[in-house]
Design a protein around this motif. Structure first.
Motif, PDB file in Angstrom:
ATOM      1  N   ALA A   1      57.867  77.211   7.646  1.00  0.00           N
ATOM      2  CA  ALA A   1      59.004  77.914   7.211  1.00  0.00           C
ATOM      3  C   ALA A   1      59.848  78.322   8.477  1.00  0.00           C
ATOM      4  N   TYR A   2      61.135  78.269   8.579  1.00  0.00           N
ATOM      5  CA  TYR A   2      62.033  78.466   9.400  1.00  0.00           C
ATOM      6  C   TYR A   2      63.059  79.246   8.751  1.00  0.00           C
ATOM      7  N   ASP A   3      63.607  80.437   9.408  1.00  0.00           N
ATOM      8  CA  ASP A   3      64.747  80.994   9.269  1.00  0.00           C
ATOM      9  C   ASP A   3      65.745  80.931  10.012  1.00  0.00           C
ATOM     10  N   ASN A   4      66.462  79.684  10.175  1.00  0.00           N
ATOM     11  CA  ASN A   4      67.255  79.319  11.402  1.00  0.00           C
ATOM     12  C   ASN A   4      68.750  80.046  11.348  1.00  0.00           C
ATOM     13  N   TYR A   5      69.693  79.668  12.131  1.00  0.00           N
ATOM     14  CA  TYR A   5      70.990  80.006  12.097  1.00  0.00           C
ATOM     15  C   TYR A   5      71.624  79.471  10.834  1.00  0.00           C
ATOM     16  N   ASN A   6      71.430  78.273  10.608  1.00  0.00           N
ATOM     17  CA  ASN A   6      72.215  77.574   9.306  1.00  0.00           C
ATOM     18  C   ASN A   6      71.704  77.555   8.254  1.00  0.00           C
ATOM     19  N   PHE A   7      70.282  77.457   8.260  1.00  0.00           N
ATOM     20  CA  PHE A   7      69.466  77.283   6.951  1.00  0.00           C
ATOM     21  C   PHE A   7      68.178  77.945   6.973  1.00  0.00           C
ATOM     22  N   PHE A   8      67.542  78.354   5.642  1.00  0.00           N
ATOM     23  CA  PHE A   8      66.340  78.719   5.577  1.00  0.00           C
ATOM     24  C   PHE A   8      65.806  77.581   5.082  1.00  0.00           C
ATOM     25  N   VAL A   9      64.449  77.286   5.862  1.00  0.00           N
ATOM     26  CA  VAL A   9      63.963  75.932   5.407  1.00  0.00           C
ATOM     27  C   VAL A   9      62.345  76.179   5.258  1.00  0.00           C
TER      28      VAL A   9
END
Length: 173
Positions: A44-52
């Motif tokens: 899981a990534y909660d990045n600048y552009n997207f949650f993935v």
């Protein structure tokens, strides 16, 4: 590495940033992919552009097969090496050298034969096989301090339940 219950709580907070309709789709797609890939690790990534949330046989992001990518404007299923997949129905979107995606209005899209065929082909092309048994882990890989809004402008104008005041953008005429 965080304990699994801590990671689940953190993931719940990430998903909670989205408007309710998107939250439902994210949760339903996650459940469907968990069922399809029970031994996969979820990265899981909660990045600048997207949650993935990426699904792969190892803890390496480069081994992920597919991922859920969510933003304020919708949710997609990304095929990490989608450019190499046969797509006779031309449902894959994107023009990059590697990744392609489909839009997900609901988890039902995953059950369409053309989508199932793409997923099966992506698994067949995987660099590493999925474990034959066991259960994959949820791993929080990164969280960006600064992020694009996770809700659309229209829903951002609605009062929030948290008791925070409603902040609206104003423009000068």
């Amino acid at each position: 590495m965080k304990k699994s219950s801590d990671a689940e709580k953190q993931l719940k907070r990430f998903i909670g940033k989205f408007e309710p309709a998107h939250q439902r789709v994210i949760r339903a797609v996650r459940a469907a992919l968990r069922k399809r890939f029970p031994t996969a690790n979820e990265l899981a990534y909660d990045n600048y552009n997207f949650f993935v949330i990426g699904y792969g046989p190892t803890e390496r992001p480069s081994d992920c097969i597919v991922s859920i990518a969510a933003a304020a404007n919708g949710i997609g299923l990304c095929f990490i090496r989608g450019a190499s997949l046969r797509d006779p129905r031309k449902i894959l979107l994107g023009s990059g050298k590697q990744t392609r995606f489909i839009r997900l209005e609901s988890a039902d899209v995953l059950a369409r034969p053309e989508v199932e065929a793409l997923i099966a082909e992506a698994v067949a092309q995987a660099r590493s096989p999925f474990p034959a048994s066991g259960r994959g882990k949820l791993i929080i890989r990164s969280v960006s301090a600064k992020q694009r809004p996770r809700t659309s402008a229209a829903s951002a104008r609605r009062p929030r339940r948290s008791g925070l005041r409603d902040v609206r953008r104003t423009t000068k005429s």
